[in-house]
Motif scaffolding. Structure first.
Motif, PDB file in Angstrom:
ATOM      1  N   GLU A   5       6.262   0.990  13.081  1.00 57.24           N
ATOM      2  CA  GLU A   5       5.782   1.862  12.009  1.00 57.24           C
ATOM      3  C   GLU A   5       5.156   1.043  10.884  1.00 57.24           C
ATOM      4  OE1 GLU A   5       7.540   5.724   9.509  1.00 57.24           O
ATOM      5  OE2 GLU A   5       8.910   4.341  10.530  1.00 57.24           O
ATOM      6  N   ILE A   6       5.824  -0.051  10.503  1.00 52.01           N
ATOM      7  CA  ILE A   6       5.293  -0.923   9.451  1.00 52.01           C
ATOM      8  C   ILE A   6       3.994  -1.579   9.906  1.00 52.01           C
ATOM      9  CG2 ILE A   6       5.711  -3.046   8.140  1.00 52.01           C
ATOM     10  CD1 ILE A   6       8.690  -2.259   8.074  1.00 52.01           C
ATOM     11  N   GLU A   7       3.963  -2.078  11.150  1.00 46.10           N
ATOM     12  CA  GLU A   7       2.762  -2.741  11.669  1.00 46.10           C
ATOM     13  C   GLU A   7       1.577  -1.783  11.704  1.00 46.10           C
ATOM     14  OE1 GLU A   7       3.968  -4.287  15.437  1.00 46.10           O
ATOM     15  OE2 GLU A   7       4.605  -6.222  14.589  1.00 46.10           O
ATOM     16  N   SER A   8       1.828  -0.524  12.078  1.00 47.97           N
ATOM     17  CA  SER A   8       0.753   0.467  12.130  1.00 47.97           C
ATOM     18  C   SER A   8       0.224   0.768  10.727  1.00 47.97           C
ATOM     19  CB  SER A   8       1.268   1.749  12.785  1.00 47.97           C
ATOM     20  OG  SER A   8       0.275   2.758  12.771  1.00 47.97           O
ATOM     21  N   ALA A   9       1.139   0.968   9.775  1.00 49.21           N
ATOM     22  CA  ALA A   9       0.727   1.243   8.393  1.00 49.21           C
ATOM     23  C   ALA A   9       0.029   0.040   7.778  1.00 49.21           C
ATOM     24  CB  ALA A   9       1.943   1.641   7.560  1.00 49.21           C
ATOM     25  N   TRP A  10       0.427  -1.157   8.193  1.00 49.50           N
ATOM     26  CA  TRP A  10      -0.150  -2.399   7.671  1.00 49.50           C
ATOM     27  C   TRP A  10      -1.569  -2.601   8.180  1.00 49.50           C
ATOM     28  CZ3 TRP A  10       2.756  -6.040   4.695  1.00 49.50           C
ATOM     29  CH2 TRP A  10       2.104  -7.271   4.442  1.00 49.50           C
ATOM     30  N   GLY A  11      -1.783  -2.234   9.468  1.00 49.88           N
ATOM     31  CA  GLY A  11      -3.090  -2.428  10.080  1.00 49.88           C
ATOM     32  C   GLY A  11      -3.098  -3.487  11.150  1.00 49.88           C
ATOM     33  N   GLY A  12      -1.919  -3.926  11.581  1.00 50.98           N
ATOM     34  CA  GLY A  12      -1.822  -4.958  12.618  1.00 50.98           C
ATOM     35  C   GLY A  12      -0.948  -6.102  12.168  1.00 50.98           C
ATOM     36  N   SER A  13      -0.259  -6.730  13.126  1.00 52.97           N
ATOM     37  CA  SER A  13       0.720  -7.766  12.787  1.00 52.97           C
ATOM     38  C   SER A  13       0.101  -9.014  12.178  1.00 52.97           C
ATOM     39  CB  SER A  13       1.538  -8.141  14.035  1.00 52.97           C
ATOM     40  OG  SER A  13       0.686  -8.689  15.029  1.00 52.97           O
TER      41      SER A  13
ATOM     42  N   SER B 221       0.878  -1.169   0.000  1.00 51.70           N
ATOM     43  CA  SER B 221       0.000   0.000   0.000  1.00 51.70           C
ATOM     44  C   SER B 221       0.913   1.214   0.000  1.00 51.70           C
ATOM     45  CB  SER B 221      -0.900   0.009   1.237  1.00 51.70           C
ATOM     46  OG  SER B 221      -0.124   0.274   2.407  1.00 51.70           O
ATOM     47  N   PRO B 222       0.420   2.378  -0.396  1.00 52.29           N
ATOM     48  CA  PRO B 222       1.294   3.563  -0.391  1.00 52.29           C
ATOM     49  C   PRO B 222       1.942   3.816   0.966  1.00 52.29           C
ATOM     50  CG  PRO B 222      -0.723   4.027  -1.603  1.00 52.29           C
ATOM     51  CD  PRO B 222      -0.913   2.679  -0.964  1.00 52.29           C
ATOM     52  N   GLU B 223       1.189   3.572   2.055  1.00 52.67           N
ATOM     53  CA  GLU B 223       1.703   3.833   3.399  1.00 52.67           C
ATOM     54  C   GLU B 223       2.831   2.866   3.766  1.00 52.67           C
ATOM     55  OE1 GLU B 223      -2.361   5.253   2.815  1.00 52.67           O
ATOM     56  OE2 GLU B 223      -1.502   3.242   2.668  1.00 52.67           O
TER      57      GLU B 223
END
Length: 260
Positions: A233-241, A144-146
């Motif tokens: 940061e990646i987990e937050s942008a992803w939406g959860g682990s 995703s862009p994020e």
């Protein structure tokens, strides 16, 4: 590099994507016969398993014994350790014989090889006419862009720890010598571009990032390229682990046959 990948063999196996079955059906359709294939730098056998669906026997070799310990068994795949000390004649005899191999595949590994030596072996082993060699790698990754912008910054931070060979892979083999006759696509300097989708959780994706060679090289020098704050940061942008997303691996393939 065998030792480096050996140390992260389990993470490597969990984090890397599987190759689409359509790739192997297409490659098999390019060869005249389907008796013997050689998967070089097989690692845990991801590509070898796909090849085995179309060939009577697959010889899958690697210089890393640790990687081979994690290889997936298959009745038509024979996994063999090939130390760098093995001579060319020994390798030819181990794989088959001169002019005996229908398909040679190398999945995300050829950039580590002694290309002059390897291509000499290809010319000896590949069937003439009708044999095909296919090499591929993948990067960049689209989620995703994020997420993509964080991964891009992570990649850029790792550039000082990326070897010339590793950079060749991350640049899609566009600068890789490939002295073979074109079959119509995927020629030297103009690799065939393919999309490789994979559904995975953020946890699995982070395992893939941790398997990158520059991460291992940096860690040996005491530098953490994937610190906790970047993971968060990646987990937050992803939406959860544990959230599963579709990851698109941009892939690049070179395909050819021995020049007559």
């Amino acid at each position: 590099m065998a030792d480096t990948f050996g140390r992260v063999a389990e993470v490597y196996m969990e984090g890397r994507p599987s190759y689409p079955s359509e790739w192997f059906s297409w490659l098999a359709a390019l060869t005249n016969h389907h008796s013997l294939a050689w998967d070089v730098g097989t690692g845990n056998g991801q590509a070898a398993l796909g090849v085995a669906e179309h060939y009577k026997q697959v010889i899958a070799t690697d210089t890393s014994e640790e990687q081979l310990k994690h290889a997936n068994p298959h009745p038509k795949v024979r996994y063999l350790h090939t130390p760098l000390s093995m001579s060319d004649d020994q390798l030819v005899g181990l794989v088959g014989s001169e002019n005996s191999v229908d398909l040679i595949t190398v999945a995300v590994a050829v950039h580590w090889f002694d290309l002059q030596r390897f291509y000499g072996l290809v010319n000896r082993l590949l069937k003439k006419p009708g044999g095909v060699i296919a090499l591929w790698t993948y990067y960049p990754i689209q989620v995703s862009p994020e997420v993509d912008i964080i991964v891009r910054h992570f990649y850029e931070r790792g550039l000082p720890y990326l070897s010339r060979q590793g950079l060749c892979s991350f640049e899609g083999y566009k600068a890789l010598p490939f002295p073979f006759e074109s079959i119509g696509s995927g020629l030297e300097g103009q690799p065939l571009e393919l999309d490789m989708p994979k559904d995975m959780s953020c946890r699995g994706f982070l395992g893939y990032l941790r398997s990158w060679p520059q991460v291992q090289t940096a860690a040996e020098g005491g530098v953490e390229l994937l610190p906790e704050e970047t993971v968060a940061e990646i987990e937050s942008a992803w939406g959860g682990s544990e959230l599963v997303r579709t990851v698109i691996y941009k892939s690049f393939m070179l395909i050819g046959k021995v020049k007559q």
